[in-house]
Design a protein around this motif. Structure first.
Motif, PDB file in Angstrom:
ATOM      1  N   ASP A   1      68.046  40.252  -4.164  1.00 13.78           N
ATOM      2  CA  ASP A   1      67.791  39.793  -5.527  1.00 13.78           C
ATOM      3  C   ASP A   1      67.110  40.882  -6.352  1.00 13.78           C
ATOM      4  N   TRP A   2      66.067  41.493  -5.794  1.00 15.82           N
ATOM      5  CA  TRP A   2      65.316  42.497  -6.532  1.00 15.82           C
ATOM      6  C   TRP A   2      66.188  43.713  -6.845  1.00 15.82           C
ATOM      7  N   SER A   3      66.924  44.186  -5.881  1.00 13.98           N
ATOM      8  CA  SER A   3      67.618  45.465  -6.033  1.00 13.98           C
ATOM      9  C   SER A   3      68.928  45.364  -6.804  1.00 13.98           C
ATOM     10  N   THR A   4      69.425  44.159  -7.054  1.00 13.95           N
ATOM     11  CA  THR A   4      70.642  44.000  -7.849  1.00 13.95           C
ATOM     12  C   THR A   4      70.340  44.357  -9.299  1.00 13.95           C
ATOM     13  N   PRO A   5      71.015  45.354  -9.863  1.00 11.52           N
ATOM     14  CA  PRO A   5      70.646  45.851 -11.200  1.00 11.52           C
ATOM     15  C   PRO A   5      71.271  45.035 -12.319  1.00 11.52           C
ATOM     16  N   ALA A   6      70.991  43.738 -12.357  1.00 11.89           N
ATOM     17  CA  ALA A   6      71.577  42.843 -13.343  1.00 11.89           C
ATOM     18  C   ALA A   6      70.514  42.348 -14.310  1.00 11.89           C
ATOM     19  N   ALA A   7      70.893  42.184 -15.563  1.00 10.25           N
ATOM     20  CA  ALA A   7      69.945  41.835 -16.613  1.00 10.25           C
ATOM     21  C   ALA A   7      69.589  40.351 -16.641  1.00 10.25           C
ATOM     22  N   ARG A   8      70.398  39.502 -16.013  1.00 10.34           N
ATOM     23  CA  ARG A   8      70.189  38.060 -16.063  1.00 10.34           C
ATOM     24  C   ARG A   8      69.871  37.534 -14.665  1.00 10.34           C
ATOM     25  N   TYR A   9      68.941  36.570 -14.604  1.00  8.11           N
ATOM     26  CA  TYR A   9      68.586  36.015 -13.298  1.00  8.11           C
ATOM     27  C   TYR A   9      69.803  35.382 -12.627  1.00  8.11           C
ATOM     28  N   GLU A  10      70.646  34.730 -13.395  1.00  8.76           N
ATOM     29  CA  GLU A  10      71.820  34.070 -12.819  1.00  8.76           C
ATOM     30  C   GLU A  10      72.872  35.064 -12.345  1.00  8.76           C
ATOM     31  N   GLN A  11      72.656  36.356 -12.587  1.00  2.65           N
ATOM     32  CA  GLN A  11      73.524  37.396 -12.045  1.00  2.65           C
ATOM     33  C   GLN A  11      72.984  37.991 -10.751  1.00  2.65           C
ATOM     34  N   ARG A  12      71.761  37.621 -10.364  1.00  3.68           N
ATOM     35  CA  ARG A  12      71.235  38.024  -9.065  1.00  3.68           C
ATOM     36  C   ARG A  12      71.894  37.146  -7.990  1.00  3.68           C
ATOM     37  N   PRO A  13      71.986  37.621  -6.737  1.00  6.79           N
ATOM     38  CA  PRO A  13      72.736  36.855  -5.726  1.00  6.79           C
ATOM     39  C   PRO A  13      72.283  35.406  -5.578  1.00  6.79           C
ATOM     40  N   SER A  14      70.992  35.163  -5.428  1.00  7.07           N
ATOM     41  CA  SER A  14      70.569  33.773  -5.233  1.00  7.07           C
ATOM     42  C   SER A  14      70.607  32.987  -6.539  1.00  7.07           C
ATOM     43  N   GLY A  15      70.473  33.673  -7.671  1.00  5.16           N
ATOM     44  CA  GLY A  15      70.621  33.003  -8.957  1.00  5.16           C
ATOM     45  C   GLY A  15      72.041  32.513  -9.167  1.00  5.16           C
TER      46      GLY A  15
ATOM     47  N   ARG B   1      74.087  31.636  -6.794  1.00  7.19           N
ATOM     48  CA  ARG B   1      74.276  30.471  -5.918  1.00  7.19           C
ATOM     49  C   ARG B   1      73.627  29.226  -6.515  1.00  7.19           C
ATOM     50  N   LEU B   2      72.446  29.389  -7.083  1.00  6.45           N
ATOM     51  CA  LEU B   2      71.768  28.248  -7.689  1.00  6.45           C
ATOM     52  C   LEU B   2      72.565  27.702  -8.858  1.00  6.45           C
ATOM     53  N   LEU B   3      73.066  28.581  -9.700  1.00  9.20           N
ATOM     54  CA  LEU B   3      73.849  28.148 -10.858  1.00  9.20           C
ATOM     55  C   LEU B   3      75.137  27.468 -10.421  1.00  9.20           C
ATOM     56  N   LYS B   4      75.781  27.992  -9.385  1.00  9.46           N
ATOM     57  CA  LYS B   4      77.014  27.386  -8.884  1.00  9.46           C
ATOM     58  C   LYS B   4      76.750  26.020  -8.281  1.00  9.46           C
ATOM     59  N   ALA B   5      75.629  25.879  -7.576  1.00 16.31           N
ATOM     60  CA  ALA B   5      75.329  24.616  -6.894  1.00 16.31           C
ATOM     61  C   ALA B   5      74.922  23.517  -7.857  1.00 16.31           C
ATOM     62  N   SER B   6      74.159  23.869  -8.891  1.00 14.40           N
ATOM     63  CA  SER B   6      73.603  22.832  -9.771  1.00 14.40           C
ATOM     64  C   SER B   6      74.159  22.854 -11.182  1.00 14.40           C
ATOM     65  N   GLY B   7      74.863  23.926 -11.525  1.00  8.36           N
ATOM     66  CA  GLY B   7      75.423  24.020 -12.862  1.00  8.36           C
ATOM     67  C   GLY B   7      74.423  24.424 -13.925  1.00  8.36           C
ATOM     68  N   ARG B   8      73.193  24.712 -13.521  1.00  4.93           N
ATOM     69  CA  ARG B   8      72.142  25.052 -14.482  1.00  4.93           C
ATOM     70  C   ARG B   8      71.000  25.738 -13.752  1.00  4.93           C
ATOM     71  N   LEU B   9      70.166  26.440 -14.503  1.00  2.00           N
ATOM     72  CA  LEU B   9      68.904  26.932 -13.987  1.00  2.00           C
ATOM     73  C   LEU B   9      67.799  26.012 -14.498  1.00  2.00           C
ATOM     74  N   PRO B  10      66.782  25.741 -13.681  1.00  2.00           N
ATOM     75  CA  PRO B  10      65.818  24.703 -14.038  1.00  2.00           C
ATOM     76  C   PRO B  10      64.677  25.141 -14.957  1.00  2.00           C
ATOM     77  N   PHE B  11      64.704  26.361 -15.485  1.00  2.80           N
ATOM     78  CA  PHE B  11      63.603  26.834 -16.315  1.00  2.80           C
ATOM     79  C   PHE B  11      63.305  25.898 -17.486  1.00  2.80           C
ATOM     80  N   ALA B  12      64.347  25.313 -18.060  1.00  3.09           N
ATOM     81  CA  ALA B  12      64.151  24.460 -19.230  1.00  3.09           C
ATOM     82  C   ALA B  12      63.362  23.198 -18.913  1.00  3.09           C
ATOM     83  N   ASN B  13      63.182  22.890 -17.619  1.00  2.80           N
ATOM     84  CA  ASN B  13      62.349  21.736 -17.255  1.00  2.80           C
ATOM     85  C   ASN B  13      60.892  21.941 -17.660  1.00  2.80           C
TER      86      ASN B  13
END
Length: 316
Positions: free
Chosen positions: A201-215, A217-229
């Protein structure tokens, strides 16, 4: 600025008690609790989220300080680190998202069970601020204080140190992880030893959290990131000589907290009579009189005191 991991801070607080808490997947997360003798529904409990691969014991004196000022406190280590380290890190595929969605979420559930009815506040250092937005129960957070909080997008690193940091964290760290089966940060004096998923996750040079490997997977599994909660009154503290916590880095993470009431406070070391502070020093007891009251006042009132050092960054 010292970009190395902070020195090990022994837990000297006589009022803390160790615990083990099972996350939703059964992994046992270890930490410490500072608990007042008598329950009080008006007393907040503060969960402290550590930086990436920094042991929770680094925050013990700050926890002492909050406890002395009327808070109950929970500190804990993410899976693979410190009190939550298994016998071997080889084969442990823990990620940043696991640290937030599972480990931090387990601490929220623990706070609700152990301190029923009490307000829940969070202090997050570096990735710990990001972790506060990855738990599904983010809506219960009353107030949030982050310090140097970001998720390590390399273009946000301070320009003078960017390429050295890119080589260290985005080239050398994943290479050593591939060779060892985990990142041997402790032997290098950089960090605690770190699970492979976090390194990815850290070493992936992507500007968005949902572009990191585990991000992803989270977006694919739930369809959203929970930050807005998270709807908490949020204070993001950044220090001008922190090469990780630049204004673009802090604002990049704050953008995910779309429903929070956000204030970004930018502090120059000279504002508190220092030559340098950097990324790790905020939680050292040397800053009890100068920096800690900023966090304390926000946790107590949700506001900045009139004499707070630094200046708010204008919101776009």
């Amino acid at each position: 600025m010292n970009s190395r991991s902070p020195a090990f801070t022994p837990d000297t607080a006589t009022v803390s008690e160790p615990f083990k808490e099972a996350a939703a997947d059964g992994f046992m997360v270890g930490g410490f609790t500072w608990r007042h003798a008598l329950p009080d529904a008006q007393r907040p409990v503060v969960i402290i989220n550590a930086a990436t691969s920094v042991r929770c014991r680094h925050y013990s004196r700050f926890a002492d300080y909050l406890f002395a000022n009327g808070f109950d406190v929970i500190t804990y280590d993410y899976r693979g680190i410190g009190e939550s380290r298994p016998a071997t890190l080889k084969g442990l595929e823990a990620s940043w998202t696991d640290w937030g969605a599972l480990d931090f979420e387990a601490m929220v559930k623990r706070a609700q069970r152990e301190f029923p009815g009490q307000p829940i506040d969070v202090v997050g250092h570096s990735f710990g601020g990001c972790a506060a937005g990855l738990g599904e129960s983010g809506q219960v957070i009353r107030r949030l204080v982050t310090v140097g909080a970001q998720f390590a997008y390399w273009r946000d690193y301070a320009p003078a140190q960017r390429w050295r940091m890119f080589g260290k964290w985005h080239l050398l760290m994943p290479l050593l992880t591939r060779l060892c089966g985990y990142f041997p940060g402790k032997r290098l004096g950089w960090l605690e030893d770190t699970p492979t998923g976090v390194v990815r996750d850290w070493s992936t040079p992507a500007a968005r959290y949902e572009q990191r490997p585990s991000g992803r997977r989270l977006l694919k599994a739930s369809g959203r990131l929970p930050f807005a909660n998270v709807r908490a009154k949020t204070l993001a503290i950044s220090i001008s000589d922190d090469p990780y916590g630049t204004i673009p880095a802090i604002e990049r993470l704050l953008g995910y907290f779309s429903h929070a009431h956000k204030t970004h406070l930018r502090i120059e070391p000279q504002d508190i009579g220092e030559q340098q502070v950097g990324h790790f020093a905020f939680f050292r007891s040397a800053y009890q009189a100068t920096l800690w009251p900023i966090a304390l006042t926000w946790l107590q009132t949700g506001e900045l005191a009139p004499d707070t050092p630094g200046r708010p960054v204008p919101r776009s």
